[in-house]
Design an enzyme around this catalytic site. Structure first.
Site, PDB file in Angstrom:
ATOM      1  N   LYS A 271     -14.856 -20.706 -32.791  1.00 41.17           N
ATOM      2  CA  LYS A 271     -14.298 -21.727 -31.890  1.00 41.17           C
ATOM      3  C   LYS A 271     -15.024 -21.656 -30.544  1.00 41.17           C
ATOM      4  O   LYS A 271     -15.343 -22.671 -29.928  1.00 41.17           O
ATOM      5  CB  LYS A 271     -12.792 -21.496 -31.721  1.00 41.17           C
ATOM      6  CG  LYS A 271     -12.070 -22.589 -30.951  1.00 41.17           C
ATOM      7  CD  LYS A 271     -12.055 -22.360 -29.457  1.00 41.17           C
ATOM      8  CE  LYS A 271     -11.290 -23.463 -28.742  1.00 41.17           C
ATOM      9  NZ  LYS A 271     -11.402 -23.395 -27.282  1.00 41.17           N
ATOM     10  N   ASP A 287     -21.464 -37.382 -33.599  1.00 42.72           N
ATOM     11  CA  ASP A 287     -20.168 -37.312 -34.275  1.00 42.72           C
ATOM     12  C   ASP A 287     -19.731 -35.843 -34.379  1.00 42.72           C
ATOM     13  O   ASP A 287     -20.204 -35.104 -35.243  1.00 42.72           O
ATOM     14  CB  ASP A 287     -20.350 -37.950 -35.670  1.00 42.72           C
ATOM     15  CG  ASP A 287     -19.077 -37.979 -36.490  1.00 42.72           C
ATOM     16  OD1 ASP A 287     -18.128 -37.238 -36.157  1.00 42.72           O
ATOM     17  OD2 ASP A 287     -19.038 -38.724 -37.474  1.00 42.72           O
ATOM     18  N   HIS A 384     -11.076 -17.436 -16.656  1.00 45.43           N
ATOM     19  CA  HIS A 384     -10.182 -18.553 -16.982  1.00 45.43           C
ATOM     20  C   HIS A 384      -9.191 -18.785 -15.855  1.00 45.43           C
ATOM     21  O   HIS A 384      -8.921 -19.912 -15.487  1.00 45.43           O
ATOM     22  CB  HIS A 384      -9.388 -18.220 -18.246  1.00 45.43           C
ATOM     23  CG  HIS A 384     -10.071 -18.686 -19.484  1.00 45.43           C
ATOM     24  ND1 HIS A 384      -9.522 -19.580 -20.348  1.00 45.43           N
ATOM     25  CD2 HIS A 384     -11.288 -18.389 -19.987  1.00 45.43           C
ATOM     26  CE1 HIS A 384     -10.353 -19.816 -21.342  1.00 45.43           C
ATOM     27  NE2 HIS A 384     -11.437 -19.087 -21.142  1.00 45.43           N
TER      28      HIS A 384
HETATM   29  C1  MEV Z   1     -11.774 -19.872 -25.785  1.00 42.79           C
HETATM   30  O1  MEV Z   1     -11.867 -21.278 -25.720  1.00 42.79           O
HETATM   31  C2  MEV Z   1     -12.866 -19.304 -26.643  1.00 42.79           C
HETATM   32  C3  MEV Z   1     -12.808 -17.795 -26.893  1.00 42.79           C
HETATM   33  O2  MEV Z   1     -11.523 -17.455 -27.436  1.00 42.79           O
HETATM   34  C4  MEV Z   1     -13.892 -17.481 -27.880  1.00 42.79           C
HETATM   35  C5  MEV Z   1     -13.885 -16.058 -28.372  1.00 42.79           C
HETATM   36  O3  MEV Z   1     -12.814 -15.434 -28.425  1.00 42.79           O
HETATM   37  O4  MEV Z   1     -14.982 -15.575 -28.726  1.00 42.79           O
HETATM   38  C6  MEV Z   1     -12.960 -17.044 -25.614  1.00 42.79           C
END
Ligand code: MEV
Length: 434
Positions: A271, A287, A384
């Site tokens: 992700k 896309d 974050h």
């Molecule tokens: C957050 O959007 C993405 C992470 O969780 C990816 C990861 O854990 O490697 C920080």
């Protein structure tokens, strides 16, 4: 239930939505506040999809300092998640100082299928197919002419026996080269034309009703449209986030091993890769659903879902790479139509599809490097929360002076929503609103 919704004007659609779902009619202003002043531009956006009632705006950012095969790129990114652009920019800068990214596009073949059912003698079907194969090329010549001029077209047409997986199921497996176009329309048009030929020819060559063409469609799984990007550096130079190089590199490779060992971690890990990839795919008008589907299928190509990135240390050199399928385009589709997409491609110096594949793979690798680097050192919340704090302060309507004071206050503290509100209330009491 509403009948004829699609026939209503945009204004009427908005009114219906307001009456049905928005408690306060003044909420309708949210739509008008996002309307574009330029009516032609607004009409262009309205017409991209159906039932448009407004615009949905996402930030368009850039990540500079991507040194890819010796050339510096500034990469456009469109996404909503804070910290992603800052993190990838930091990783890009770090790797540009180690010689940058090296890339390779393995191949750019795309595939499409005619899914058919045949209840008869297999040999008869294969005989039929070899008779009509030249016709399949011939009768699609009108569609493939322009693509052939650009070096693309249909590369192969094969009949596959799929009856081991499903009774009576066969596949016409067609491979295409589509140049700088993603090529979805081109592929689907070729496939549908071929289906017609197959159905027509079956009437004279095969027993009545033995063959049924079920459907014809491109596949978004594109393991033959593959790009690889890699970086490497001496372990001694891998000091990151104040952690000594060898310790950092060892922990980093362990984190990749964890993502290869455990599906829960692999999904989150990937992700993070897609945070970067999707943002460039969207900025360049491609896309992202197709890219997502292909990439995740590729992550599971060995029968188990694994990390998209790999890392190892050999002879004191840290190696880190990614290999992913990316069926994207830099011509056709939205590329000329959407002014921001056109601008994104200009920022990337109007790349070929091959170059864009490389850039996107590097962004995915850098994004993953940034995330895992934080995770194995001071964690991701620090970065974050800095952005989170800024967002909360914006929501609270803090003035620049209040923001400065509150950001300074949280410099060595953990950010939580309630504590920011508390701090804001306190500061707002002593610093009057302008
Ligand atoms: C957050 O959007 C993405 C992470 O969780 C990816 C990861 O854990 O490697 C920080």
């Amino acid at each position: 239930m509403i009948k004829g919704f699609s026939k209503l004007t945009k204004e009427e659609k908005r009114q219906w939505i307001c009456q049905q779902y928005l408690s306060d009619p003044s909420q309708a202003e949210v739509f008008t506040s996002y309307d574009l002043r330029d009516e032609n531009l607004q009409k262009l956006h309205d017409d991209f999809i159906e039932n448009t009632i407004g615009n949905y705006i996402l930030p368009f950012a850039v990540a500079p300092n991507f040194l890819i095969d010796g050339h510096y790129y500034t990469v456009p990114m469109v996404l909503e998640e804070s910290s992603v652009v800052a993190a990838v920019s930091k990783a890009a800068k770090f790797w540009s100082e180690q010689g940058g990214f090296l890339c390779q596009v393995r191949s750019m073949e795309k595939v499409g299928h005619i899914h058919l059912f045949f209840e008869g003698d297999k040999h008869e079907l294969f005989q039929f197919f070899s008779t009509i194969e030249p016709l399949l090329y011939e009768q699609t010549q009108g569609i493939t002419e322009n693509m052939r001029k650009r070096g693309g077209g249909i590369s192969s047409i094969i009949l596959k026996d799929m009856t081991d997986s499903l009774e009576h199921y066969y596949q016409v497996f067609v491979t295409f080269l589509t140049g700088d176009a993603m090529g979805a329309n081109f592929i689907n048009s070729c496939l549908e034309k071929m289906s017609q030929t197959i159905e027509q020819e079956a009437i004279t060559h095969l027993s009545h009703g033995a063959l049924e063409v079920l459907m014809s469609i491109l596949s978004n799984y594109t393991p033959q449209c593959l790009v690889r990007a890699e970086v490497s550096a001496p372990v001694s130079r891998m000091s990151f986030n104040d952690i000594e190089g060898k310790v950092f590199a060892t922990d980093f490779t362990r984190a990749i091993a964890v993502a290869n060992a455990d599906v829960y971690r692999a999904v989150t890990h990937n992700k993070g890769v897609m945070n970067g990839i999707d943002a460039v795919v969207i900025a360049t008008g491609n896309d992202f659903r197709a890219v997502e589907a292909a990439v995740h299928a590729y992550a599971a190509k060995e029968g188990r879902y694994k990390s998209l990135t790999q890392a190892y240390i050999k002879e004191d050199i840290f190696h880190f790479s990614i290999e992913i399928p990316l069926a994207i385009g830099t011509v056709g589709g939205l590329t000329k139509l959407h002014p921001m997409v056109k601008t994104a491609l200009q920022i990337l110096e109007n790349p070929s599809a091959e170059t864009l594949m490389k850039v996107i793979a590097c962004v995915g690798l850098a994004q993953n490097f940034a995330a895992v680097s934080s995770l194995v050192t001071y964690g991701i919340q620090k970065g974050h929360m800095k952005m989170h704090l800024a967002n909360i302060l914006n929501q609270l309507g803090a003035t620049p002076a209040q923001k400065q004071e509150i950001i300074a206050y949280f410099k060595d503290k953990t950010v939580s929503h309630s504590e920011v509100v508390q701090a804001f209330n306190k500061v707002a009491g002593v610093v009057p609103h302008e």
